[in-house]
Design a protein around this motif. Sequence first.
Motif, PDB file in Angstrom:
ATOM      1  N   VAL A 120      -7.068   9.341  -8.388  1.00 56.59           N
ATOM      2  CA  VAL A 120      -6.762   8.699  -7.424  1.00 56.59           C
ATOM      3  C   VAL A 120      -6.747   7.054  -7.541  1.00 56.59           C
ATOM      4  O   VAL A 120      -5.641   6.590  -7.087  1.00 56.59           O
ATOM      5  CB  VAL A 120      -7.525   9.064  -6.070  1.00 56.59           C
ATOM      6  CG1 VAL A 120      -7.047   8.247  -4.746  1.00 56.59           C
ATOM      7  CG2 VAL A 120      -7.219  10.544  -5.782  1.00 56.59           C
ATOM      8  N   VAL A 121      -7.952   6.700  -8.141  1.00 56.05           N
ATOM      9  CA  VAL A 121      -7.861   5.061  -8.234  1.00 56.05           C
ATOM     10  C   VAL A 121      -6.664   4.706  -9.227  1.00 56.05           C
ATOM     11  O   VAL A 121      -6.052   3.635  -8.959  1.00 56.05           O
ATOM     12  CB  VAL A 121      -9.279   4.897  -9.137  1.00 56.05           C
ATOM     13  CG1 VAL A 121      -9.070   3.509  -9.567  1.00 56.05           C
ATOM     14  CG2 VAL A 121     -10.302   5.011  -7.723  1.00 56.05           C
ATOM     15  N   VAL A 122      -6.552   5.526 -10.294  1.00 54.30           N
ATOM     16  CA  VAL A 122      -5.281   5.191 -11.306  1.00 54.30           C
ATOM     17  C   VAL A 122      -3.988   5.230 -10.492  1.00 54.30           C
ATOM     18  O   VAL A 122      -3.281   4.347 -10.882  1.00 54.30           O
ATOM     19  CB  VAL A 122      -5.441   6.180 -12.391  1.00 54.30           C
ATOM     20  CG1 VAL A 122      -4.281   6.012 -13.227  1.00 54.30           C
ATOM     21  CG2 VAL A 122      -6.585   5.927 -13.228  1.00 54.30           C
ATOM     22  N   ILE A 123      -3.670   6.373  -9.667  1.00 49.86           N
ATOM     23  CA  ILE A 123      -2.442   6.447  -8.866  1.00 49.86           C
ATOM     24  C   ILE A 123      -2.232   5.116  -8.161  1.00 49.86           C
ATOM     25  O   ILE A 123      -1.358   4.509  -7.820  1.00 49.86           O
ATOM     26  CB  ILE A 123      -2.586   7.722  -8.177  1.00 49.86           C
ATOM     27  CG1 ILE A 123      -2.421   8.705  -9.153  1.00 49.86           C
ATOM     28  CG2 ILE A 123      -1.159   7.705  -7.156  1.00 49.86           C
ATOM     29  CD1 ILE A 123      -2.452  10.336  -8.408  1.00 49.86           C
ATOM     30  N   ILE A 124      -3.365   4.694  -7.584  1.00 48.84           N
ATOM     31  CA  ILE A 124      -3.314   3.419  -6.590  1.00 48.84           C
ATOM     32  C   ILE A 124      -3.086   2.295  -7.314  1.00 48.84           C
ATOM     33  O   ILE A 124      -2.221   1.349  -6.887  1.00 48.84           O
ATOM     34  CB  ILE A 124      -4.495   3.303  -5.725  1.00 48.84           C
ATOM     35  CG1 ILE A 124      -4.832   4.565  -4.941  1.00 48.84           C
ATOM     36  CG2 ILE A 124      -4.729   1.913  -5.034  1.00 48.84           C
ATOM     37  CD1 ILE A 124      -6.383   4.650  -4.193  1.00 48.84           C
ATOM     38  N   ILE A 125      -3.611   1.932  -8.264  1.00 46.65           N
ATOM     39  CA  ILE A 125      -3.390   0.869  -9.123  1.00 46.65           C
ATOM     40  C   ILE A 125      -1.873   0.772  -9.834  1.00 46.65           C
ATOM     41  O   ILE A 125      -1.551  -0.177  -9.505  1.00 46.65           O
ATOM     42  CB  ILE A 125      -4.434   0.862 -10.371  1.00 46.65           C
ATOM     43  CG1 ILE A 125      -5.736   0.493  -9.915  1.00 46.65           C
ATOM     44  CG2 ILE A 125      -3.882  -0.316 -11.188  1.00 46.65           C
ATOM     45  CD1 ILE A 125      -6.674   0.745 -11.141  1.00 46.65           C
ATOM     46  N   VAL A 126      -1.211   1.975 -10.168  1.00 46.70           N
ATOM     47  CA  VAL A 126      -0.062   2.113 -10.652  1.00 46.70           C
ATOM     48  C   VAL A 126       1.039   1.661  -9.552  1.00 46.70           C
ATOM     49  O   VAL A 126       1.880   0.870  -9.452  1.00 46.70           O
ATOM     50  CB  VAL A 126       0.460   3.370 -11.352  1.00 46.70           C
ATOM     51  CG1 VAL A 126       1.907   3.487 -11.398  1.00 46.70           C
ATOM     52  CG2 VAL A 126      -0.414   3.410 -12.535  1.00 46.70           C
ATOM     53  N   THR A 127       0.428   2.491  -8.346  1.00 43.62           N
ATOM     54  CA  THR A 127       1.413   2.157  -7.172  1.00 43.62           C
ATOM     55  C   THR A 127       1.458   0.796  -6.579  1.00 43.62           C
ATOM     56  O   THR A 127       2.422   0.215  -6.080  1.00 43.62           O
ATOM     57  CB  THR A 127       0.789   3.255  -6.138  1.00 43.62           C
ATOM     58  OG1 THR A 127       0.993   4.523  -6.314  1.00 43.62           O
ATOM     59  CG2 THR A 127       1.628   3.027  -4.585  1.00 43.62           C
ATOM     60  N   LEU A 128       0.216   0.172  -6.515  1.00 39.22           N
ATOM     61  CA  LEU A 128       0.025  -1.128  -6.217  1.00 39.22           C
ATOM     62  C   LEU A 128       0.929  -2.121  -6.985  1.00 39.22           C
ATOM     63  O   LEU A 128       1.622  -3.102  -6.586  1.00 39.22           O
ATOM     64  CB  LEU A 128      -1.268  -1.583  -6.245  1.00 39.22           C
ATOM     65  CG  LEU A 128      -2.345  -1.358  -4.902  1.00 39.22           C
ATOM     66  CD1 LEU A 128      -3.936  -1.836  -5.242  1.00 39.22           C
ATOM     67  CD2 LEU A 128      -1.711  -2.100  -3.816  1.00 39.22           C
ATOM     68  N   LEU A 129       0.959  -1.909  -8.283  1.00 39.74           N
ATOM     69  CA  LEU A 129       1.713  -2.973  -9.437  1.00 39.74           C
ATOM     70  C   LEU A 129       3.144  -2.576  -9.094  1.00 39.74           C
ATOM     71  O   LEU A 129       3.777  -3.558  -8.988  1.00 39.74           O
ATOM     72  CB  LEU A 129       1.295  -2.322 -10.756  1.00 39.74           C
ATOM     73  CG  LEU A 129       0.177  -2.765 -11.210  1.00 39.74           C
ATOM     74  CD1 LEU A 129      -0.091  -2.272 -12.727  1.00 39.74           C
ATOM     75  CD2 LEU A 129      -0.114  -4.297 -11.233  1.00 39.74           C
ATOM     76  N   ARG A 130       3.558  -1.385  -8.694  1.00 38.79           N
ATOM     77  CA  ARG A 130       4.978  -1.294  -8.452  1.00 38.79           C
ATOM     78  C   ARG A 130       5.337  -1.887  -7.094  1.00 38.79           C
ATOM     79  O   ARG A 130       6.504  -2.202  -7.048  1.00 38.79           O
ATOM     80  CB  ARG A 130       5.167   0.427  -8.286  1.00 38.79           C
ATOM     81  CG  ARG A 130       5.180   1.160  -9.691  1.00 38.79           C
ATOM     82  CD  ARG A 130       5.812   2.465  -9.423  1.00 38.79           C
ATOM     83  NE  ARG A 130       7.009   2.825  -8.844  1.00 38.79           N
ATOM     84  CZ  ARG A 130       7.504   3.780  -8.596  1.00 38.79           C
ATOM     85  NH1 ARG A 130       6.732   4.816  -8.105  1.00 38.79           N
ATOM     86  NH2 ARG A 130       8.771   3.812  -7.893  1.00 38.79           N
ATOM     87  N   TRP A 131       4.378  -1.833  -6.114  1.00 37.15           N
ATOM     88  CA  TRP A 131       4.570  -2.241  -4.838  1.00 37.15           C
ATOM     89  C   TRP A 131       5.070  -3.633  -4.809  1.00 37.15           C
ATOM     90  O   TRP A 131       5.884  -4.526  -4.350  1.00 37.15           O
ATOM     91  CB  TRP A 131       3.783  -1.974  -3.890  1.00 37.15           C
ATOM     92  CG  TRP A 131       3.811  -2.170  -2.422  1.00 37.15           C
ATOM     93  CD1 TRP A 131       2.732  -2.651  -1.670  1.00 37.15           C
ATOM     94  CD2 TRP A 131       4.916  -2.013  -1.571  1.00 37.15           C
ATOM     95  NE1 TRP A 131       3.328  -2.810  -0.551  1.00 37.15           N
ATOM     96  CE2 TRP A 131       4.569  -2.353  -0.291  1.00 37.15           C
ATOM     97  CE3 TRP A 131       6.460  -1.606  -1.758  1.00 37.15           C
ATOM     98  CZ2 TRP A 131       5.489  -2.494   0.845  1.00 37.15           C
ATOM     99  CZ3 TRP A 131       7.072  -1.463  -0.819  1.00 37.15           C
ATOM    100  CH2 TRP A 131       6.750  -1.826   0.526  1.00 37.15           C
ATOM    101  N   ILE A 132       4.214  -4.554  -5.647  1.00 36.18           N
ATOM    102  CA  ILE A 132       4.330  -5.644  -6.011  1.00 36.18           C
ATOM    103  C   ILE A 132       5.591  -6.254  -6.599  1.00 36.18           C
ATOM    104  O   ILE A 132       6.089  -7.177  -6.049  1.00 36.18           O
ATOM    105  CB  ILE A 132       3.196  -6.298  -6.831  1.00 36.18           C
ATOM    106  CG1 ILE A 132       1.647  -6.275  -6.108  1.00 36.18           C
ATOM    107  CG2 ILE A 132       3.526  -7.798  -7.112  1.00 36.18           C
ATOM    108  CD1 ILE A 132       0.485  -6.351  -6.851  1.00 36.18           C
TER     109      ILE A 132
END
Length: 410
Positions: free
Chosen positions: A141-153
């Motif tokens: 979940v942490v890895v998914i959140i980090i990737v999602t945050l980068l995409r969102w930025i």
Amino acid sequence: MSAAKVFLSRLARRVWFRAALFTLVAIAYALLIGWIGPLLPFSPTLDLGQGAIDSILQILATSMLAVTTFSLTAMVTAYSSAARIATPRATQLLVEDRTSQNVLSTFVGSFAYSLVGIVALSTGYYPEQSRTLLFLGTLVVVVIIIVTLLRWIAHLANFGRMSDIISRVEKAAGDTLAQYARRPALGARPLRATPPSALPVYAASPGFVTNIDLGTLERVAESASIEVHIIATAGRTANSRTPLAHVVGTLNDDTADALRDAFHVEAHRSYDQDPRLGVIALSEIGSRALSPATNDPGTAIDALAALERVFTLMAEQERDEELLYPHLWLSPVSLEDLIDDGFRPIARDGAAMIEVGLRVQKVLASLAAMSPQNYRLFRRAAASAERRGAASLNREDARALRDACRSLWR
């Protein structure tokens, strides 16, 4: 498109649906590992520090709530900006943006996962094997959140900007117009004239037709041995004056109700089957940019370029003449109406701007050269734009516009 397909298609594009789906999956995993852990043929145990999992889940729960709130604020700001600087018709395209929906769903799902994990840990729900699985799942979940945050930025850098809005509207308009160009009558017979003896079928309440279930109409018409002449196609108004359709043959109440149910009448127009809405939205973007308060001819020129690409895509489609619904007649949207929807507002509001007037002429001349069979329609729109410009421009600019028109329309 059938009612079931319309329902499922729109359901999948709702913001809450994807968030709810992600949340259910996250909660299901957090609960199931407590039951699955003891059933494994091996014991996946790790030497975890005191309260390591609980601390990570606490951090996730707190941060995901804050990030979710920020994301919602950013999305609402983009929606408001689109309605203010472009057109309210573009807002529904931003709401259906998959990236923002996935981001929001990931954050909400992660928050629910961490919250359920904290509660389960505090109640002693997890045996040792399940605690290890929970820890591994938390790392994922942490890895998914980090990737999602980068995409969102990266996505926020352009989300809701004018170029993004024009691109979204252009794609929606191009998809619908390409479908229209391939099958102007949607597989029915082209409607030329309705017999005077035909009986009207009216909508239960006034509104805009957003979708027509032609398959259902065909089955009803075939079983009742009638002909259905569809008047209110997608995007048109249905009210006590404009019927949904005219029926040639015997019409009873049951048949009329069955025909009425095949038309989806709503308060607002939708891009799905409406070939004019996307063109109107692009025209509104260009027209609003030319208002005295905005005075942005560059955006109007971008909108004209998008219209040129949309009409070009429509002209490149190969016509499909297959007759799918022999008992149905349908009046296709005319190219003349589409041209007026797209270019008349911009030509009107940009009549006093020479750069806009020249661009209108160049786009229309290009489309006329690409579609010689429709030369007269594009030439008529260009002549109307030229008259507006000649009446609004100063002498020097009016002469430049006339010279450009003579050169483009030889």
